[in-house]
Enzyme design. Sequence first.
Site, PDB file in Angstrom:
ATOM      1  N   ASP A   1     -73.623   6.009  78.614  1.00  7.89           N
ATOM      2  CA  ASP A   1     -73.769   7.059  77.603  1.00  7.89           C
ATOM      3  C   ASP A   1     -72.511   7.901  77.623  1.00  7.89           C
ATOM      4  OD1 ASP A   1     -74.980   8.842  75.732  1.00  7.89           O
ATOM      5  OD2 ASP A   1     -75.471  10.206  77.353  1.00  7.89           O
ATOM      6  N   SER A   2     -72.366   8.732  76.592  1.00  4.53           N
ATOM      7  CA  SER A   2     -71.235   9.657  76.544  1.00  4.53           C
ATOM      8  C   SER A   2     -71.353  10.744  77.611  1.00  4.53           C
ATOM      9  CB  SER A   2     -71.191  10.315  75.168  1.00  4.53           C
ATOM     10  OG  SER A   2     -72.428  10.965  74.928  1.00  4.53           O
TER      11      SER A   2
ATOM     12  N   CYS B   1     -76.153   5.518  74.344  1.00  2.83           N
ATOM     13  CA  CYS B   1     -75.639   6.556  73.450  1.00  2.83           C
ATOM     14  C   CYS B   1     -75.812   6.110  71.999  1.00  2.83           C
ATOM     15  CB  CYS B   1     -74.163   6.760  73.770  1.00  2.83           C
ATOM     16  SG  CYS B   1     -73.349   7.938  72.708  1.00  2.83           S
TER      17      CYS B   1
ATOM     18  N   GLU C   1     -77.742  20.935  76.568  1.00  2.00           N
ATOM     19  CA  GLU C   1     -76.879  20.992  77.755  1.00  2.00           C
ATOM     20  C   GLU C   1     -76.858  22.385  78.373  1.00  2.00           C
ATOM     21  OE1 GLU C   1     -73.289  18.762  77.261  1.00  2.00           O
ATOM     22  OE2 GLU C   1     -74.590  17.014  77.410  1.00  2.00           O
TER      23      GLU C   1
ATOM     24  N   CYS D   1     -80.869  10.348  69.097  1.00  2.00           N
ATOM     25  CA  CYS D   1     -79.848  10.895  70.001  1.00  2.00           C
ATOM     26  C   CYS D   1     -80.462  11.017  71.392  1.00  2.00           C
ATOM     27  CB  CYS D   1     -79.396  12.270  69.505  1.00  2.00           C
ATOM     28  SG  CYS D   1     -78.270  13.115  70.634  1.00  2.00           S
TER      29      CYS D   1
ATOM     30  N   HIS E   1     -80.251  13.180  73.613  1.00  2.00           N
ATOM     31  CA  HIS E   1     -80.705  14.498  74.078  1.00  2.00           C
ATOM     32  C   HIS E   1     -82.027  14.956  73.453  1.00  2.00           C
ATOM     33  CE1 HIS E   1     -76.603  14.501  75.424  1.00  2.00           C
ATOM     34  NE2 HIS E   1     -76.667  15.731  75.898  1.00  2.00           N
TER      35      HIS E   1
HETATM   36  N1  DGL Z   1     -75.091  10.576  73.571  1.00  2.00           N
HETATM   37  C1  DGL Z   1     -74.891  11.077  72.239  1.00  2.00           C
HETATM   38  C2  DGL Z   1     -75.862  10.369  71.285  1.00  2.00           C
HETATM   39  O1  DGL Z   1     -76.894   9.850  71.679  1.00  2.00           O
HETATM   40  C3  DGL Z   1     -75.062  12.577  72.150  1.00  2.00           C
HETATM   41  C4  DGL Z   1     -73.963  13.361  72.833  1.00  2.00           C
HETATM   42  C5  DGL Z   1     -72.592  13.110  72.237  1.00  2.00           C
HETATM   43  O2  DGL Z   1     -72.330  13.533  71.098  1.00  2.00           O
HETATM   44  O3  DGL Z   1     -71.790  12.489  72.918  1.00  2.00           O
HETATM   45  O4  DGL Z   1     -75.618  10.335  70.116  1.00  2.00           O
END
Ligand code: DGL
Length: 263
Positions: free
Chosen positions: A6-7, A69, A148, A180, A182
């Site tokens: 993931d990011s 992600c 976050e 997403c 989050h």
């Molecule tokens: N992990 C990203 C997503 O699921 C969210 C956070 C980001 O923008 O990197 O889209």
Amino acid sequence: MIGIFDSGVGGMTVARAVEEVLPERSIIYFGDVARTPYGSKSPSTISQYARQNCDFLLAKGAKLIIVACNTAASVAGHLLQQEYDVPIMEVISPAVAQAVKSSVSGRIGVIGTRATISSNIYEQEICTLNPSARVFSQSCPLLVPLVEEGWLAKRETKMILRRYLHPLRSHGVDTLVLGCTHYPLLSHMIKPRMGRRVKVIDSSLAVAHALKKFLTDNPSFAEGLALGGERHYYVSDITEAAQSTASRVFGREMNLELVRIDT
Ligand code: DGL
């Protein structure tokens, strides 16, 4: 090993779902905390990061990769599937399949980052499965920073959610995809806002179940995967926000391991 990237640490919602659904499997996770967020970056940068993340996981022994992600999956998912010869799963297709199955009216809402929504991937995949579906998408760029910051029960978060979800409610969607990593952490606020008649699809659980099915359908591949529940949670930076989001996702203290992968 099952590799997941993931990011950042939001994708741990996917790792947590895989732990729940397949507790005996070994997992190696990489969260690109140093370069997060991906949601506001260009497709070429996101693709370059996604390749580096895959290379890192493969070098560590991953035999299958889950792109946790949504942003990376929407921009680079197909590209990774063409370029790598290990199975690459992503969060979008399983969530789409579940959404199409659950929607009676065919009116489906999707929320995600700007990059995910601009890619149009959810709309394309939903309409491939159900050509008469109507998809209503909404980018929600403020939600990732709020999660976050740990603002999971604040009035301000509720107000922002109300603003983002209002158009989807007005369009009368009967299904809403949390597109997403989050957003599952906000589902306790999203569900009541959308109302009981709207089914909320959590893509983290959807991909964990898709993985289970893949392993059942491919027993010889599954045999080659390590058992024993070994887990490594690597990140490219350890920040206070990453540490606390990770612990919040799992409900336990997390031991994050620092690696540099961009040199
Ligand atoms: N992990 C990203 C997503 O699921 C969210 C956070 C980001 O923008 O990197 O889209």
